[in-house]
Structures are given as structure tokens and as C-alpha cells.
Design a protein around this motif. Structure first.
Motif, PDB file in Angstrom:
ATOM      1  N   ALA A 103       0.864  -1.174   0.000  1.00 46.80           N
ATOM      2  CA  ALA A 103       0.000   0.000   0.000  1.00 46.80           C
ATOM      3  C   ALA A 103       0.902   1.226   0.000  1.00 46.80           C
ATOM      4  N   CYS A 104       0.640   2.169  -0.896  1.00 50.23           N
ATOM      5  CA  CYS A 104       1.494   3.357  -0.976  1.00 50.23           C
ATOM      6  C   CYS A 104       0.700   4.616  -0.717  1.00 50.23           C
ATOM      7  N   VAL A 105       1.344   5.558  -0.036  1.00 49.53           N
ATOM      8  CA  VAL A 105       0.718   6.861   0.178  1.00 49.53           C
ATOM      9  C   VAL A 105       1.759   7.947  -0.061  1.00 49.53           C
ATOM     10  N   GLY A 106       1.277   9.180  -0.199  1.00 52.87           N
ATOM     11  CA  GLY A 106       2.192  10.302  -0.358  1.00 52.87           C
ATOM     12  C   GLY A 106       2.455  10.946   0.991  1.00 52.87           C
ATOM     13  N   ARG A 107       3.729  11.289   1.231  1.00 57.31           N
ATOM     14  CA  ARG A 107       4.057  11.993   2.467  1.00 57.31           C
ATOM     15  C   ARG A 107       4.700  13.327   2.083  1.00 57.31           C
ATOM     16  N   THR A 108       4.326  14.360   2.803  1.00 61.64           N
ATOM     17  CA  THR A 108       4.840  15.687   2.474  1.00 61.64           C
ATOM     18  C   THR A 108       6.366  15.683   2.439  1.00 61.64           C
ATOM     19  N   HIS A 109       6.913  16.286   1.387  1.00 57.65           N
ATOM     20  CA  HIS A 109       8.364  16.314   1.207  1.00 57.65           C
ATOM     21  C   HIS A 109       8.759  17.736   0.832  1.00 57.65           C
ATOM     22  N   GLU A 110       9.780  18.266   1.491  1.00 56.25           N
ATOM     23  CA  GLU A 110      10.167  19.668   1.308  1.00 56.25           C
ATOM     24  C   GLU A 110      10.480  20.026  -0.129  1.00 56.25           C
ATOM     25  N   VAL A 111      11.145  19.148  -0.798  1.00 54.82           N
ATOM     26  CA  VAL A 111      11.593  19.464  -2.152  1.00 54.82           C
ATOM     27  C   VAL A 111      10.610  18.964  -3.214  1.00 54.82           C
ATOM     28  N   LYS A 112      10.223  17.726  -3.077  1.00 56.03           N
ATOM     29  CA  LYS A 112       9.406  17.110  -4.136  1.00 56.03           C
ATOM     30  C   LYS A 112       7.912  17.361  -3.999  1.00 56.03           C
ATOM     31  N   GLY A 113       7.513  18.024  -2.917  1.00 54.72           N
ATOM     32  CA  GLY A 113       6.075  18.174  -2.673  1.00 54.72           C
ATOM     33  C   GLY A 113       5.566  16.963  -1.909  1.00 54.72           C
ATOM     34  N   GLN A 114       5.642  15.814  -2.562  1.00 55.66           N
ATOM     35  CA  GLN A 114       5.314  14.555  -1.881  1.00 55.66           C
ATOM     36  C   GLN A 114       6.334  13.498  -2.250  1.00 55.66           C
ATOM     37  N   ALA A 115       6.508  12.556  -1.345  1.00 53.29           N
ATOM     38  CA  ALA A 115       7.353  11.403  -1.627  1.00 53.29           C
ATOM     39  C   ALA A 115       6.540  10.146  -1.349  1.00 53.29           C
TER      40      ALA A 115
END
Ligand code: ATP
Ligand code: MG
Length: 650
Positions: A549-561
Motif C-alpha cells: 500500500a502506498c501513500v504520499g508523504r509531504t516532502h520539502e523538495v518534491k512536494g510529496q514522496a
């Protein structure tokens, strides 16, 4: 590379064709059927004739955006179409329902038997003053009385509201309250892995907190299933077996307007608070009857088994109304797939010579995890067609299903649809549609589905976007119960004139559809939208992985990782090298953009009670925030375990 490893990622070009014998005997052999379906009104007008109507319709469709009325002026009854009409001919003594209890008990109902039981229970409901338009909540396990109760409601024109027997008292309360049901039908308890789980006690707990607007829950009817002790409240509670005693077995079927309500059913609650979806008699019955026959290539002699619980839409449309309206023999199993052993499903297939099996990716991935020795020990040679529904099926699971269950002889129908659509909307027609593992292929004839961009314009082939339905279809929901505004806001407000499904999908060069995930779940890495299904399929393609299962996590550079949660196959040990190997595997399959920043290895993933992965809760964990509503979750232990372990790593 091992065999399993030679595998696939989304959109592999390989196609699978049905065996010649299958095609030349198929119900649908005419490959122009999809073109015929383009004259939508004419197509559905023609299909309407498959049912028995007390009065024929005057107008096929009245479209008062976003409210549709199908088969306007027509009168019919759903139970009559599932029962009475089969009694005129050779199906009178055909097995309609073959029930197998978890303990191994068995009951078979012919069409005639079922009509008798349904009529009798319908008379019981009438004697309790349940009338046309009233609601009846059915909180039951997978036993014949559940189907009988549904059809009894349909017979007298009351709307049933089935609540999955695995739901808590709290969830039950919400649904009774929303539907303002007059009667609740339940059992003393239900069997699950040899234990008996209380249902009546949950009803007793739920009812006092229901706010009643008028006449709600005057009676509770209790089927004796497990024999466990229950409190019966004088004047309110009635035993089913006592109630039906000496009651007439004749009950005329109410002539319903096509647009009258057949049932209310709450969605699975994967993305948020469940919606009370309303389905009508006419359009719904035409939709499920047509799709059931064509998609499952139904023949008179088939033994058809849908493993879905009757508490979900799949149970309504393809365990009850579709197959029974078509006069099929339906297998119904009460219990768990691993009770007493992990080969229970395959024993059932062997025992009843099941020819058509319809199940969910979550089940298939579980079987994969357990290993192929369980099916291979059983004779599955009766199977000729397999189906999948509920989530995108990853190509790896598709191949396993094809090979180890279908012996490479059975086409797989991957069917995309929703509680709201009532009927299968995208699917292969098994005699004519070449298959691609992981794709639900193309829309059903008479259904107009598109993928659009944020402006609502169709995207070109090869691109992904929002999955929408452009034209009304017969089994579409009428509204959200008691809330027309929520109906409009939820489904018709994103794109002018289009029904929005909430899913994203991709369209390939052959015009095949690939559902890439929920819009709410899409991961946006450096401005690129990545569907959860794509990354999850890539991970599940690794030989050690059971499910991902994959989710997006806030990332400073990429927006989400990408943050991935992975469960491993039995016997595979958790280790750090494996994490790196899995990251590299995703890069190989999709590209570095999709490379997970973090992978957490676990034994279980959090799922809804219908078996779907609950990404929104994983997202809460990944972001380190409070966990949202867990009421539709199957096992809160899993999410608590993940939260504790991941919080501890911060
Ligand atoms: P809620 O709407 O309350 O969040 P839910 O969407 O899970 O719950 P259902 O109506 O049971 O409720 O599920 C429909 C959804 O299931 C679809 O929108 C889609 O995301 C997914 N789905 C069903 N079948 C398929 C399939 N064959 N391929 C891909 N996705 C599927
Ligand atoms: Mg939904």
C-alpha cells in the motif's frame, strides 16, 4: 529470474485470449455488441424486455440532470423477477441457492422453495405493518434467511438496508438511524472461524441510541443460527422460526413503479464517511440482470459462486438480484476462507463443481501468500470463468489467479464498478474481449465512460486523468438517501454534466482502461501524478512481497514522496537489504520518480471490512498526525501497530 519474477508491470502488452471452445459457445460472440450499445436508449430499451413487467414502460429515460428516471411508467417487482417467473418452466425444481455453513452444514433451496420462504416471510413483515416504502435493516451473516429477508422486502415494496454482519453496534446504529428502519432482522449470532459472534446483542446495544423520527424500529426479528443466549424484549423481539409458523405461503408481489426504491446500501467507507446509496427497482434490475448474464457468460447448467458478503453491493447485485433474476444456481458460503483449513474455498469448488467464481483481489493476494499447495490439492477442473472486483488487481495476482486457480483455461473478468453504479461498468465480455492482466478492459455496452482532464475534456490515449461517466445508465443510484444535495455535490459537481467516480485511470493505445487509484490517494511527486496502483503493482511484482500500500508523504523538495507499506509472503524474514532491493525494484519497473523514500515491512495492512486497503489512515500515519475515522476498518490492531512502530522511528 524465477518464474514469478518474470512478471509484469502495468500496461504490459501481452494479451490473453479465451480458449476457442469458450468463445464459440459464449453468450456474447458478436464483437459489434459495443457498437450496438452506442445507441444507448435503444440498447437499454431492448434489454428491458429480459424482465417480466406487470406493465411495460412508456419512456425509456427521463433525464432531468442530475436525476434520471429509467423505464418510466413501467411496473414490476424484483422478487417476482427473481422467483415467480422461473416457476413457469423447467427451473421450478432447479437449485436456486446452495448454502454451505462454516461448520459444514448444507441447505439447498430450489426456486420453488425460495418463493415459498420469501412469501411467508413477506407475510410476516406485512403482519408487523411494514408497508411499501418503509425501510427494513438486515444485520445478518451469510445465511439463506438473509437472502430471503431481502427478497421478502422487495416483494412487498419495502426497501432493505443490509448492514454487513461484521460491523459494530455503533456503525449499525448510524445506519439504522439514517434509514429510519421500522424493523430490524438479525440473528442470535454468526459463526466466524469456529467462534460465535453476537449480532442480536449488538442490535440491543445500538437501538437505545437511535433517534427516531417516526415509527422506527418497532420490531426485531431474530433468526436462530448459533443457539447462543440472547435477551428477547417482550413486545419488540420475535423469533423468526416462531413468526413464520402457520403463516400463509402465498403473498402477491407488489407492483412497483420502475423508479421506486429497491434498497439503500452504504458504501464501503474507504475514502470517508459512507454514503447511503439508493437504488431503484427497474433500472437496477435490468442493469444487473444484463451484466450478470453477459459478463459471467451464464449458461443454464452453471454453478455460480460469488464470495462477496451480501452486506456489500457485490453481494446485492451478483449474489442475489443478478443471478436469481437469470435463474442461476448460486453457491453461498457462510464463513472464513481459512476455516478449518486454508483450502476451504477450493474444497467448496470441488464439492459443488463450481463453474464460475467471482472474488476480490484481497482474497487472491491472501491465497498467494498462503501458497499454491492449497488449491493444487483440490480438483478445480469444473471452473471455466473467473472474476475479480473491489480494487485494482495487480498483474502479479492476476497471473497467479489465472494459473493456479484457472489452470490457464479460464478467462478472468476484471470488473470495475461501484456501490453507486449498481452494476458492472467496465469489464471484458469473456468470449470476445482479449485480456490484459491488470486492466478492466473496456466499458460494458450501453455505458459511456471517459477519462478527462481537470477541465472535463477527454484526455488522449496514453494519458491518465479522472474517470467519469458521461451518460446516465440504468442501474445508477437515484440519490443519496434523504440528501439530494449530497448526491449532487458528491457526484455531479466536479465536472459539468459528468458523473465523477472519484477514481483516476489511464487509457492505453488499445483504448483499454487501467484504474490507477483513488483521486484522493494520488501521490504527487515533483508535479507528476503517480497512481497508488502503479507503485503497489510494482512492489507486489517482487517475489517476496504479498501486498503493498502506498501513500504520499509531504516532502520539502518534491512536494510529496512515496511511503510504502509492504506485507511479505509467509516465511520471508524482514531485513534492511530487502528494503533497498524493493526500492530498486520500483525504479526498475516504473522509474526513479516513483522510488519510495521509505518502506515499512509488516505482516498485515489495514483494510476495510470489505477487504480494501485503507490508504487514508496510512497517510495519517505517514504524516505523523492523528488517525481519522476507523469505524469501517476490519482490525484496528493493525493500524495501532503501524502507528506505534512508525512513531517510534521518528
Ligand atoms: P467509499 O465510497 O465509502 O469510500 P468504496 O469506494 O470503497 O467506499 P465501493 O462502492 O465498495 O466503496 O467501491 C468502489 C470502488 O472500488 C471504486 O470506485 C474503485 O476505486 C474500486 N474498484 C472496484 N472494482 C475495481 C476494479 N475492478 N478495478 C479497480 N478498482 C476497483
Ligand atoms: Mg466510493
Amino acid at each position: 529470474m524465477t518464474e514469478e519474477r518474470s512478471a509484469r508491470s502495468l500496461e504490459e502488452k501481452e494479451m490473453f485470449f479465451p480458449p476457442k471452445e469458450f468463445s464459440s459457445n459464449a453468450v456474447i460472440q458478436n464483437s459489434e455488441i459495443h457498437e450496438l450499445g452506442q445507441d444507448r436508449n435503444e440498447f437499454w430499451n431492448e434489454q428491458g424486455k429480459r424482465l417480466d413487467w406487470f406493465k411495460s414502460w412508456d419512456t425509456i429515460l427521463e433525464w432531468n440532470y442530475p436525476f434520471a428516471k429509467w423505464y418510466v411508467g413501467g411496473k414490476l417487482n424484483a422478487a417476482y423477477n427473481c422467483l415467480d417467473r422461473h416457476l413457469k418452466g423447467a427451473r421450478r425444481n432447479k437449485a436456486a441457492l446452495i448454502f454451505e455453513g462454516e461448520q459444514g452444514d448444507r441447505r439447498v433451496f430450489t426456486y420453488q422453495d425460495l418463493l415459498r420462504e420469501v412469501s411467508q416471510f413477506a407475510n410476516v413483515l406485512k403482519s408487523l405493518e411494514v408497508e411499501k416504502g418503509d425501510r427494513v435493516t438486515i444485520y445478518m451473516p451469510m445465511i439463506p434467511e438473509t437472502v430471503i429477508a431481502m427478497l421478502a422486502c422487495a416483494r412487498i415494496g419495502a426497501a432493505h438496508c443490509v448492514v454487513f454482519g461484521g460491523f459494530s453496534a455503533e456503525a449499525l446504529k448510524d445506519r439504522i438511524q439514517d434509514s429510519q428502519s421500522k424493523v430490524v432482522v438479525t440473528t442470535d449470532g454468526s459463526y466466524r472461524r469456529g467462534n460465535s459472534i453476537p449480532l442480536k446483542a449488538n442490535v440491543d446495544r445500538a437501538l437505545p441510541s437511535v433517534t427516531c423520527i417516526n415509527n422506527c424500529v418497532e420490531n426485531v426479528i431474530v433468526v436462530k443460527r448459533t443457539g447462543q443466549p440472547v435477551d428477547m424484549i417482550e413486545g419488540r423481539d420475535i423469533w423468526y422460526h416462531e413468526a413464520v409458523e402457520n403463516v400463509s405461503i402465498v403473498c402477491p408481489a407488489e407492483a412497483m413503479e420502475a423508479d421506486d426504491m429497491l434498497f439503500i446500501l452504504y458504501t464501503s467507507g474507504t475514502t470517508g464517511k459512507p454514503k447511503g446509496v439508493v437504488h431503484t427497482v427497474g433500472g437496477y434490475m435490468v442493469g444487473v440482470s444484463t451484466t450478470h448474464e453477459w459478463v459471467f457468460d451464464l449458461k443454464e447448467e452453471d454453478v455460480y459462486w460469488c464470495t462477496a458478503d451480501v452486506g456489500w453491493i457485490t453481494g446485492h447485485s451478483y449474489l442475489v438480484y443478478g443471478p436469481l433474476s437469470n435463474g442461476a444456481t448460486v453457491v453461498m458460503y457462510e464463513g472464513a476462507p481459512d476455516y478449518p483449513e486454508k483450502d476451504r474455498y477450493w474444497k467448496i469448488v470441488e464439492k459443488y463443481r463450481v463453474t464460475i467464481l467471482y472474488t476480490a483481489p484481497t482474497a487472491i493476494r491472501t491465497f498467494m501468500k498462503w501458497g499454491e499447495s492449497y488449491p493444487s490439492g483440490r480438483d478445480l477442473s469444473s471452473l471455466r470463468l473467473l472474476g475479480s472486483v473491489g480494487e485494482p488487481i495487480n498483474p502479479e495476482a492476476w497471473m497467479w489467479y489465472y494459473k493456479h486457480i484457472g489452470r490457464e483455461q479460464c478467462p478472468i473478468v476484471d470488473t470495475w464498478w461501484q456501490t453507486e453504479t449498481g452494476m458492472i461498468m467496465m469489464t471484458p465480455l469473456p468470449g470476445i474481449t482479449p485480456l490484459k492482466p491488470g486492466s478492466c478492459t473496456i466499458p460494458f455496452p450501453g455505458v459511456h465512460i471517459e477519462i478527462v482532464d481537470h477541465a472535463g475534456d477527454p484526455v488522449p490515449k496514453g494519458k491518465s486523468g479522472y474517470l467519469v461517466v458521461r451518460e446516465p445508465w440504468p442501474a445508477m443510484l437515484k440519490t443519496v438517501y434523504g440528501d439530494d444535495k449530497r448526491y449532487e455535490d458528491t457526484y455531479w459537481s466536479q465536472f459539468k454534466g459528468l458523473y465523477f467516480t472519484g477514481d483516476e485511470a489511464k487509457w492505453d493505445e488499445d483504448s483499454y482502461f487501467w484504474v490507477t487509484g483513488r483521486v484522493d490517494d494520488v501521490i504527487n511527486v515533483s508535479g507528476h501524478r503517480i497512481g497508488t496502483a502503479e507503485v503497489e503493482s510494482a512492489l507486489a511484482d517482487h517475489p517476496f512481497v504479498a501486498e503493498a500500500a502506498c501513500v504520499g508523504r509531504t516532502h520539502e523538495v518534491k512536494g510529496q514522496a512515496v511511503f510504502a507499506f509492504v506485507s511479505l509472503k509467509e516465511g520471508i524474514a524482514v531485513n534492511d537489504e530487502l528494503v533497498d532491493e524493493l526500492k530498486a525494484h520500483v525504479v526498475l519497473k516504473i522509474g526513479s520518480l516513483a522510488r519510495p523514500d521509505d518502506i515499512f515491512l509488516s505482516t498485515e495492512l489495514p483494510k476495510t471490512r470489505s477487504g480494501k486497503i485503507m490508504r487514508r489512515l496510512l497517510k495519517d500515519i505517514a504524516e505523523g498526525r492523528e488517525i481519522g475515522d476507523t469505524s469501517t476498518l476490519a482490525d484496528v490492531g493493525v493500524i495501532n501497530f503501524l502507528k506505534e512502530n512508525i512513531d517510534a522511528r521518528r
